[in-house]
Design a protein around this motif. Sequence first.
Motif, PDB file in Angstrom:
ATOM      1  N   ASN A  83       0.681  -1.098   0.005  1.00  8.06           N
ATOM      2  CA  ASN A  83      -0.031   0.198  -0.113  1.00  8.06           C
ATOM      3  C   ASN A  83       0.856   1.206  -0.002  1.00  8.06           C
ATOM      4  N   CYS A 119       0.722   4.542   1.910  1.00  5.61           N
ATOM      5  CA  CYS A 119       1.233   4.872   3.315  1.00  5.61           C
ATOM      6  C   CYS A 119       2.508   4.241   3.645  1.00  5.61           C
ATOM      7  N   ASP A 129       2.812   0.617   3.795  1.00  9.49           N
ATOM      8  CA  ASP A 129       2.233  -0.472   4.254  1.00  9.49           C
ATOM      9  C   ASP A 129       2.826  -1.799   3.332  1.00  9.49           C
ATOM     10  N   CYS A 160       1.955   1.094   9.164  1.00 11.76           N
ATOM     11  CA  CYS A 160       1.414   1.706  10.219  1.00 11.76           C
ATOM     12  C   CYS A 160       0.513   0.824  11.192  1.00 11.76           C
ATOM     13  N   SER A 201      -2.592  -1.294   9.522  1.00 12.54           N
ATOM     14  CA  SER A 201      -2.334  -2.113   8.480  1.00 12.54           C
ATOM     15  C   SER A 201      -1.775  -3.540   9.195  1.00 12.54           C
ATOM     16  N   ARG A 233      -7.417   5.430   5.948  1.00 12.61           N
ATOM     17  CA  ARG A 233      -6.936   4.330   6.345  1.00 12.61           C
ATOM     18  C   ARG A 233      -7.508   3.004   5.838  1.00 12.61           C
ATOM     19  N   CYS A 285      -5.129   0.786   4.381  1.00 13.69           N
ATOM     20  CA  CYS A 285      -4.298   0.257   5.405  1.00 13.69           C
ATOM     21  C   CYS A 285      -4.857  -1.105   5.914  1.00 13.69           C
TER      22      CYS A 285
HETATM   23 ZN    ZN Z   1      -1.126   2.320   6.479  1.00 20.11          ZN
END
Ligand code: ZN
Length: 159
Positions: free
Chosen positions: A35, A38, A40, A63, A66, A123, A126
């Motif tokens: 991802n 972000c 992830d 994060c 995730s 999010r 995530c």
């Molecule tokens: Zn994330």
Amino acid sequence: MDLKALYREVILDHYKAPRNTTPLVQPDRQADCRNPSCGDKIKLQLKFDNDRVSEVAMLGNGCAISQASASMMTEALKGKTFAEIDRVVEEFRAMIVNGSTEFDRQVLGDLVILEGVAKLHARVKCAMCGWSALDAALHGDGSDVNLDEDREMPASSRG
Ligand code: ZN
């Protein structure tokens, strides 16, 4: 402690100490999800005994949402059949991606703790990273997923 604070505690606990992070030797299925928006990354590995998940591992970084979502997912997968997993994925998608309140709480179990993520549009990807890896491991050719190229996500969750 109110429910939201309790949920936050559970999410943080999974983030700080993710479950099932020992890499599997010769997994039957595996796939990666990234991802990039972000940062992830999650690799999901599965081993089956007959048609049920006997071992599962999630390896990655990113994060809190995730990692916690993927960690909680691995806990939910053990002992389940393909059909049972599909059912959980379907309900989880309904809850997180569609923001539905009609999802089946019994099927999701502890995963309902993540319900609030549906309202945090940035999010959503995530929370779906581990689940997208799962979907690719079960139904794809095992190739990686990049959520920035995922056309299934609603426009509201982009960016
Ligand atoms: Zn994330």
